[in-house]
Design an enzyme around this catalytic site. Structure first.
Site, PDB file in Angstrom:
ATOM      1  N   ASP A  14       1.551   6.131   5.802  1.00 36.04           N
ATOM      2  CA  ASP A  14       0.560   5.236   5.199  1.00 36.04           C
ATOM      3  C   ASP A  14       1.083   4.559   3.927  1.00 36.04           C
ATOM      4  OD1 ASP A  14      -1.854   4.022   5.634  1.00 36.04           O
ATOM      5  OD2 ASP A  14      -3.044   5.527   4.560  1.00 36.04           O
ATOM      6  N   LYS A  22     -10.172  12.919   8.277  1.00 35.34           N
ATOM      7  CA  LYS A  22      -9.734  12.493   9.605  1.00 35.34           C
ATOM      8  C   LYS A  22      -9.665  13.696  10.550  1.00 35.34           C
ATOM      9  CE  LYS A  22      -6.717   8.665   8.147  1.00 35.34           C
ATOM     10  NZ  LYS A  22      -7.369   7.572   8.895  1.00 35.34           N
ATOM     11  N   LYS A  59       0.855  -1.196   0.000  1.00 31.34           N
ATOM     12  CA  LYS A  59       0.000   0.000   0.000  1.00 31.34           C
ATOM     13  C   LYS A  59       0.889   1.244   0.000  1.00 31.34           C
ATOM     14  CE  LYS A  59      -3.289   2.588   2.931  1.00 31.34           C
ATOM     15  NZ  LYS A  59      -4.156   2.575   4.133  1.00 31.34           N
ATOM     16  N   ASP A 114     -12.250   7.198   3.695  1.00 33.72           N
ATOM     17  CA  ASP A 114     -11.061   6.931   4.501  1.00 33.72           C
ATOM     18  C   ASP A 114     -10.663   5.446   4.456  1.00 33.72           C
ATOM     19  OD1 ASP A 114      -8.920   7.491   6.114  1.00 33.72           O
ATOM     20  OD2 ASP A 114     -10.084   7.715   7.963  1.00 33.72           O
ATOM     21  N   ARG A 117      -7.844  -0.337   0.858  1.00 32.58           N
ATOM     22  CA  ARG A 117      -8.402  -1.523   0.210  1.00 32.58           C
ATOM     23  C   ARG A 117      -8.796  -1.233  -1.235  1.00 32.58           C
ATOM     24  NH1 ARG A 117     -12.936  -1.875   4.832  1.00 32.58           N
ATOM     25  NH2 ARG A 117     -11.215  -0.887   5.945  1.00 32.58           N
ATOM     26  N   ASP A 130      -2.582  10.160   3.849  1.00 31.18           N
ATOM     27  CA  ASP A 130      -3.991   9.796   3.999  1.00 31.18           C
ATOM     28  C   ASP A 130      -4.705  10.826   4.871  1.00 31.18           C
ATOM     29  OD1 ASP A 130      -6.445   8.586   4.188  1.00 31.18           O
ATOM     30  OD2 ASP A 130      -5.761   6.897   5.426  1.00 31.18           O
TER      31      ASP A 130
END
Ligand code: BES
Ligand code: MN
Ligand code: ZN
Length: 499
Positions: free
Chosen positions: A276, A265, A253, A335, A339, A258
């Protein structure tokens, strides 16, 4: 920092010309006599100045008979690799001085053990690592040369070489993960991968937005569209094995920052979301190690890299996108972006007819709650692959813990508007994230490592750990050693040793 391996008897160790000498003292140390080292240790134990307990130290200054001005005795308990790591970390901390440029680590009082040598080397590297790239005022590592003394060099030479490569890999990963997001954009990560591509047996391909569109990676594109930084899809090939033999595929990833996107966030600690891309950094680091070691195995590294930003162009909660696999996804929370970029990378990985696919991701806060910072989360429906990764983690002192994947955990991913949603409520969040990814792993021998708790440390010691490079490197080396054992991808050609 250079490492050197030397055969050193307890007697010859005292004559080593270094600025500081660390002597690991196991619980089994008897009242050995003969030579300054044995005598120093024996009297320190007899007088009670060197207490028992792993990591307990005694600093001796200008000890008679020693060339080194500083001698640190340190308790190493049973002498297990984990104890050796703890002992070396404690002892190195005491001699982390600008004047200590040459260090000796004496393991000769312990039985020769390759894993202990690796543990000692990595602990020394970790204790002296300093990040300087965007902090010019920071004093870099003073240590220049480390001599590791063992009973017999030949017994541990191979592990010593692995140790050096592992440190190179861990430090490569730390460097990139520690860089702030404006110094580690997707394009900069791609440039780092390209540079690695100049090393023997490594080739790097970098795809931009146009090519990713052509591949129809709708989920990856959806995340990247909120940022002005263009996405990069990085593919690295390490060809150490037989031509055409199916590769181990590592998918990392690479969210270089992020923010959460429109599902933004909270401000507190958001800076840590520069980490991240820890999964991507671990893939790059593993390739840096492979470049040094040149094992007989094929490995492909796949890194989807982009930022997750809120913007007029950004995806909105409720938007439905079509992944490369053709499955549609309702993005209920922007967020949960990791995935989304990984699912398309997994579909891409399937084309490589892999021996096995392991994705590595700082995927969920839920995994931090479940396992903390000690073990990474391991998810796989395949016992053979899960066992191999678990074992690699134990060997390399970079442990993980297997988590369940019961189908009931996928219930919450159901959507009225798409084949699936991208989130499933708070309960079991690390597992439901893995269930989402599993829908894209098709019939692959696939495993997922959630490194959200292990990739970096918060607080005063904030910084990347370089994990799980040790685990990944060990897994790849295990596959190289026994290419046809365990994991079987029936549709792929087994990885074979170069003859
Ligand atoms: N990168 C984060 C996961 C994360 C959060 C790692 C905190 C380490 C510390 C990931 O993209 C994320 O935001 N996940 C969400 C998923 C949720 C929206 C289902 C999370 O864990 O809160
Ligand atoms: Mn996120
Ligand atoms: Zn994320």
């Amino acid at each position: 920092m250079d490492f050197e391996l030397k055969t050193l008897s307890p007697t010859s160790a005292a004559g080593l010309t270094v600025d500081a000498l660390l002597v690991l003292v196991p619980d089994t140390f008897g009242a050995a006599s003969g030579g300054p080292l044995n005598e120093l240790v024996a009297s320190a134990v007899r007088l009670g100045d060197l207490e028992s307990g792993v990591g307990k130290t005694l600093v001796c200054y200008r000890a008679p008979g020693f060339k080194a001005a500083r001698v640190v005795l340190v308790r190493s308990g049973s002498g297990s690799p984990a104890n050796v790591r703890k002992a070396v970390a404690a002892a190195v901390a005491l001699v982390k001085l600008p004047s200590v440029k040459k260090l000796g680590i004496v393991l000769s009082l312990l039985p020769d053990d390759g894993q202990s040598v690796r543990a000692a080397m990595q602990a020394c590297a970790d204790a002296t690592y300093t990040y300087t790239t965007t902090k010019p005022s920071a004093k870099g590592r003073a240590l220049q040369r480390v001599t590791v003394g063992v009973g017999k060099v030949a017994v541990v030479q191979k592990d010593f070489d692995i140790g050096k490569a592992q440190i190179a890999g861990v430090e490569f990963a730390k460097e990139w993960a520690n860089r702030p997001a404006n110094h580690a954009t997707p394009s900069m990560l791609a440039e780092a991968a390209r540079k690695l591509g100049r090393k023997p047996n490594i080739k790097t391909e970098v795809l931009g937005p146009k090519q990713v569109e052509a591949l129809a990676m709708g989920a990856f594109l959806a995340v990247a569209r909120g940022s002005v930084e263009p996405l990069r899809f990085i593919v690295m090939h390490y060809a150490g094995g037989e031509k055409g033999a199916s590769p181990v595929v590592l998918v990392g990833k690479g969210i270089t920052f992020d923010t959460g996107g429109i599902s933004i966030k909270p401000a507190a600690d958001m800076d840590e979301m520069k980490f991240d891309m820890g999964g991507a950094a671990s893939v790059l680091g593993t390739f840096a190690a492979l470049a040094e070691l040149q094992p007989a195995v094929n490995v492909v590294g796949v890194i989807p890299a982009c930022e997750n930003m809120p913007d007029g162009q950004a995806i909105k909660p409720g938007d439905v996108v079509t992944s490369m696999s053709g499955q549609t996804i309702e993005i209920l929370n922007t967020d949960a972006e990791g995935r989304l970029i990984l699912c398309d990378a997994l579909t891409y990985a399937a084309r490589l007819k892999p021996h096995s696919v392991v994705d590595i991701a700082t995927l969920t806060g839920a995994c931090v709650i479940a396992l903390g910072g000690v073990r990474s989360g391991l998810f796989s429906a395949r016992d053979d692959l899960a066992d191999a990764l678990h074992k690699a983690g134990e060997t390399a002192l970079d442990p993980c813990w297997r988590m369940p994947l019961d189908d009931e955990y996928a219930e919450g991913l159901k959507s009225n508007f798409a084949d699936m949603g991208n989130v499933a409520g708070r309960a079991g969040g690390a597992i439901t994230a893995a269930k989402f990814l599993e829908k894209f792993a098709a019939d692959l021998p696939w495993a997922h490592l959630d490194i959200a708790g292990t990739a970096w440390k918060s607080g005063a010691a904030k910084g990347s750990t370089g994990r799980p490079v040790p685990l990944l490197l060990q897994y790849v080396l295990d596959v190289a050693a026994v290419p046809r054992s365990g994991i079987v991808n029936k549709s792929a050609k087994p990885t074979r040793r170069k003859s």
